[in-house]
Design a protein around this motif. Structure first.
Motif, short mmCIF file in Angstrom:
data_model
loop_
_atom_site.label_atom_id
_atom_site.label_comp_id
_atom_site.label_asym_id
_atom_site.label_seq_id
_atom_site.Cartn_x
_atom_site.Cartn_y
_atom_site.Cartn_z
N PRO A 1 -91.11 -81.23 -31.57
CA PRO A 1 -90.96 -80.35 -30.41
C PRO A 1 -89.60 -80.40 -29.71
O PRO A 1 -89.34 -79.57 -28.84
CB PRO A 1 -92.05 -80.86 -29.46
N GLN B 1 -88.20 -77.84 -26.93
CA GLN B 1 -88.25 -78.20 -25.51
C GLN B 1 -86.91 -77.98 -24.82
O GLN B 1 -86.85 -77.79 -23.62
CB GLN B 1 -88.60 -79.70 -25.35
N GLY C 1 -94.58 -73.34 -33.72
CA GLY C 1 -93.58 -74.24 -33.16
C GLY C 1 -92.37 -74.47 -34.05
O GLY C 1 -91.47 -75.22 -33.70
N ASP D 1 -93.85 -86.21 -25.64
CA ASP D 1 -94.71 -85.47 -24.72
C ASP D 1 -94.68 -86.13 -23.34
O ASP D 1 -95.22 -85.61 -22.38
CB ASP D 1 -96.16 -85.45 -25.23
#
Ligand SMILES: Cc1cc2nc3c(=O)[nH]c(=O)nc-3n(C[C@H](O)[C@H](O)[C@H](O)COP(=O)(O)OP(=O)(O)OC[C@H]3O[C@@H](n4cnc5c(N)ncnc54)[C@H](O)[C@@H]3O)c2cc1C
Ligand SMILES: Cc1cc2nc3c(=O)[nH]c(=O)nc-3n(C[C@H](O)[C@H](O)[C@H](O)COP(=O)(O)OP(=O)(O)OC[C@H]3O[C@@H](n4cnc5c(N)ncnc54)[C@H](O)[C@@H]3O)c2cc1C
Ligand code: SF4
Ligand code: SF4
Ligand code: FES
Lengths: 494, 303
Positions: free
Chosen positions: A405, A409, A419, B247
């Motif tokens: 990610p 991001q 993604g 995350d």
């Protein structure tokens, strides 16, 4: 060339390759496949029919001119053979070892219709290893053109793009998040399949081309892709950050101690050298009985690493059959030889823990293959009432990865709904001057496909920078400007 | 700007706060510019070392340095305590990693740091202050001798509650009690940020839960890469599995499954013990003259 070869006149048997003894090798990390020596390579080269319309070339994702390189090899012109391969493939010593040849070049070789196909991969490895031993690199004499190119990620995609842009005269810097370059070739694929010395040699070759490597650099967080272009002075950027975010099964017991992803196992073992613990600081405690879930290349690597680290029993658990297993045929074969237990048509439903939060077993269900689904693959379905438990103290998941990610991001590059980075036919992303390729665009694929993507992006990048490229030189004239000389105005990123 | 490919990771300052806690300032201009509160780095002190996560306790874009505050608890951190002198170089430092703490629009916040967490909560306290919030600091130490950074916190906090386990300074008790005191003094606290050992963060989350005050915690599971590639740092948040390094590391404390985190932190206990024993043995064999400058003789991570 001597008289025309026919399927009758060539050596009927595929030249066998020497391999380490399965019992002995299962205790060390020596390379299993010893590769051809010169006489073996020459013998195998005699099996190619030099087809006028070679199907093998179409089977190779980067279209290596296979008959020409085999012909040169056969004539002992090894340097010529290397140059032929290096025209399209930057990493012959790597691809010769790890390509799933049975699905690619060798899978469609005409000889394979009646005999075993020409061992193209082994021949390619022979040439690649010779090049490393002799220190051959094709360093073209290029005028520096003043363009600066940044490459994010040092896996095969990044390496390939870096090489092509350096050859075009750009100043290239590769940024890698880890402390050592190479991507999956370094942290994923173990030494007994691809020795680190081969990866080192390929990196050295890139350095000879003038490519700089900057490790310990997490792009996106240390600086963003946008900053590379706007502030750090890069005229174009290639993103090849791989896939990598491992999938967990999502069954009860996933977070018990002793459950880990194959990526973690392999990274600890290969990159951090945990197998030398406590001489190095990174530990990798291993169970006595390890189960690995999955049957791709990653699973095979995990299984065989566990065996080498001293596990007493190592089992592979896969919900389909051997025929559907995505790993290279050779790896499954080697794993079987080494004594890995295979449980085909078996699916875990729960990992069982003790009162300390450690793994003590796994509950599985037997599967059977139903009618083919839309994708044409026969879908595995559980057999009612067939649950059974078996004892394991370590469970490794090798069931695939998702998109990492971080770039998503931290930049405004457009992503697709899973993604991954969105890229057009030239592998250009939605940000001007930024290209992307490899696993971060396609999802987990192969080394050669990632490398091909890096090269393709380099073509697009040269076009974007207005640099002449061989690929475009062939293209026709447009508005009176020859293909290779077309200029594409650079656009500032807003 | 300086050439982006000339990184050396030199240690430019060091201070020892106690016999287990020490501070390092590492020269890394790009990182000093990029760092935001709540982020961390992965450090490798030498080529055979482990990759260990450490929170960025402070950063100074002008001086081009990032500050780490380290507690020597095991092999790697004790070894760093011995070898990381001024002038030495780290083998590698990568980051800043993790999603920066969302310093929202809260008008009144409590920033709690206990043990390991005192230094890491500092950038958040300062960030909130700079954003115009009323900041109440709650810091916990075992005893008065271990106290550090009190002035730094006083400079950015409107109120500071010191807690010691033995009552030798400030109030006697745990930081969770300090949080309760802050809540009873102020009815309008909008957010609590708690950093420290898992049990402490759990206690803080439990303390604020009945009041429904948003409570962010910074999780510290065992990590390898810090880039989302290994899954070793996975934590349970509500009914979801998240990777703390990409995350997080900040999560809603009321959703975190702390028991799961505590179990997972024990994963390498035996290996940690072996490594530490060997290291202690090694230290007995090899005596470094006091004050000797130990410059790492290992190759640097350069292209
Ligand atoms: C265990 C394993 C075995 C495999 N075996 C085979 C095989 O036998 N044959 C085969 O053909 N394929 C195999 N594959 C697949 C193949 O390795 C991959 O498809 C290929 O490596 C993808 O290349 P890439 O360049 O896209 O990415 P990667 O090789 O994944 O490299 C990406 C690099 O980018 C770095 N990076 C990521 N994010 C950042 C960032 N933000 N900043 C800086 N750097 C970053 C990563 O650290 C990594 O080094 C295997 C894969 C695995 C995991
Ligand atoms: C995001 C993040 C930020 C961190 N920030 C800091 C920091 O600013 N300063 C600091 O001193 N430490 C910090 N830590 C913890 C630090 O990474 C560990 O203390 C270090 O890895 C221990 O290594 P070691 O080899 O010295 O000890 P080990 O031999 O690995 O462990 C010794 C003892 O420390 C405990 N321990 C091990 N790993 C961790 C961990 N990840 N978190 C908590 N306890 C652990 C073990 O249970 C054991 O009791 C952070 C961890 C994370 C994940
Ligand atoms: S690169 Fe791979 S597919 Fe292409 S010829 Fe070589 S082994 Fe075959
Ligand atoms: S298809 Fe087979 S026989 Fe024909 S050129 Fe290719 S390798 Fe040689
Ligand atoms: S540390 Fe490996 S995924 Fe987070």
């Amino acid at each position: 060339m001597a008289k025309k070869r026919t399927i009758r006149s060539i050596p009927q048997e595929r030249t066998p390759v020497r391999e380490l003894d399965p019992v002995e090798r299962a205790t060390n990390f020596e390379e299993v496949n010893c590769g051809y020596d010169e006489s073996e390579a020459l013998l195998e080269a005699e099996r190619c029919l030099f087809c006028p319309e070679p199907r093998c070339v179409q089977g190779c994702p980067v279209g290596i001119d296979i008959p020409t390189f085999i012909q040169k090899l056969g004539a002992k012109d090894y340097r010529g053979a290397y140059d032929t391969i290096a025209n399209t493939n930057l990493l012959p010593a790597v691809c010769g070892r790890v390509c799933p040849q049975e699905n690619q070049c060798e899978g469609v070789c005409i000889v394979g219709e009646s005999l075993a196909p020409v061992a193209i991969g082994r021949l390619e490895r022979f040439v690649g290893d010779r090049a490393i031993a002799e220190g051959w690199v094709n360093v073209p004499l290029v005028e520096p053109n003043g363009f600066r190119v940044g490459v994010v990620g040092s896996g095969p995609a990044g390496m390939a793009c870096a090489a092509d842009m350096a050859k075009a005269g750009c100043e290239v810097t590769v940024f890698e998040a880890f402390h050592q370059p190479g991507g999956v070739l370094r942290y994923g694929i173990p030494d007994f399949r691809l020795p680190n010395s081969v990866v080192d040699a390929e990196i050295e070759n890139l350095k000879k081309l003038g490519v700089r490597f900057q490790c310990n650099t997490l792009v996106g967080r240390l600086f963003t892709i946008e900053q590379m272009i706007e502030e750090l002075g890069f005229h174009a950027v290639f993103v090849g950050t791989g896939a990598g975010y491992p999938t967990m099964l999502g069954i009860p017991g996933d977070s018990l101690n002793g459950v880990l992803s194959a990526n973690e196992l392999l990274t600890r073992c290969n990159l951090m050298r945990a197998r030398d613990f406590p001489n190095v600081d990174t530990p990798l405690p291993l169970g006595k009985h390890v189960a690995v879930v999955g049957a791709g290349n990653t699973a095979m690597d995990a299984l065989r690493v566990c065996l080498r680290l001293g596990a007493e029993k190592v089992s592979c658990v896969y919900r389909r059959t051997r025929a559907e297993a995505p790993a290279r045929a050779e790896e499954i074969h080697h794993a079987e030889q080494e004594g890995i237990e295979f449980h085909w048509l078996t699916n875990p439903v729960e990992v069982l823990g003790d009162d300390q939060g450690n793994v003590r077993g796994m509950r599985c269900v037997r599967m059977e293959l139903a009618e083919p689904d839309a994708s044409g693959r026969r879908r595995p379905v559980p057999v009612a009432g067939s649950e059974f438990d078996f004892e394991v103290d370590e469970v490794v998941y090798a069931i695939g990865t998702n998109a990492n990610p971080i770039i998503g991001q931290t930049s405004s590059i457009r992503l697709n709904r899973w993604g991954y980075l969105e890229a057009d036919a030239d592998l250009a992303t939605s940000l001007a001057g930024v290209f992307a390729g490899g696993d971060i665009v396609t999802g987990a694929a192969t080394v050669i496909e990632a490398m091909g993507a890096g090269r393709k992006a380099a073509v697009g990048m040269k076009r974007y920078l207005g640099l002449p490229s061989e690929e475009d030189a062939a293209a026709e004239t447009e508005f009176g400007i020859p293909g290779g000389r077309r200029n594409f105005a650079r656009v500032r990123v807003a | 700007m300086a050439h982006v490919t000339d990184f050396r990771y030199s240690i430019v300052a060091r201070e020892d706060y106690s016999d287990v806690t020490f501070m390092l300032e590492v020269c890394h201009p790009l990182m000093a510019r990029a760092a935001r509160p709540g982020q961390f780095v992965i450090v490798m002190s030498h080529a055979d070392g482990e990759r260990i996560p450490l929170t960025i306790a402070d950063f100074d874009a002008e001086a081009g340095t990032v500050t780490l505050v380290i507690q020597a608890v095991g092999k790697t951190t004790k070894e760093m305590q011995r070898t990381c002198r001024v002038g030495a170089e780290l083998y590698g430092i990568a980051g800043p990693m993790g999603i920066p703490s969302p310093l929202g629009h809260a008008k009144k916040v409590v920033c709690v740091g206990g043990g390991l967490g005192v230094a890491p909560v500092f950038p958040q306290a300062r960030g909130f202050k700079e954003a115009g919030a009323y900041v109440i600091g709650v810091l916990g130490f075992r005893n008065r001798d271990l106290i550090f950074w009190e002035d730094k916190f006083r400079a950015v906090c409107d109120e500071l509650i010191l807690c010691t386990d033995d009552g030798s300074a400030g109030m006697k008790g745990f930081v969770s009690q300090g949080v309760l005191r802050a809540i009873s003094d102020h009815a309008d606290i909008e957010e609590v940020v708690a950093i420290g050992p898992p049990l402490m963060m759990k206690a803080c989350a439990d303390a604020t839960r009945p009041f429904g005050i948003k409570t962010m915690v910074s999780l510290n599971p065992i990590m390898v890469d810090g880039t989302g590639m290994c899954g070793g740092c996975r934590v349970k948040i509500g009914d979801k599995v998240k990777f703390a390094c990409v995350d997080g590391p900040d999560f809603d404390g009321h959703q975190v499954d702390f028991d799961d985190l505590l179990v997972r932190l024990r994963r390498y206990k035996e290996e940690e013990r072996v490594a530490l024993e060997r290291f202690n043995e090694d230290c007995r064999m090899r005596t470094v003259p006091e004050g000797a400058k130990v410059v790492s003789d290992l190759p640097r991570a350069r292209g």
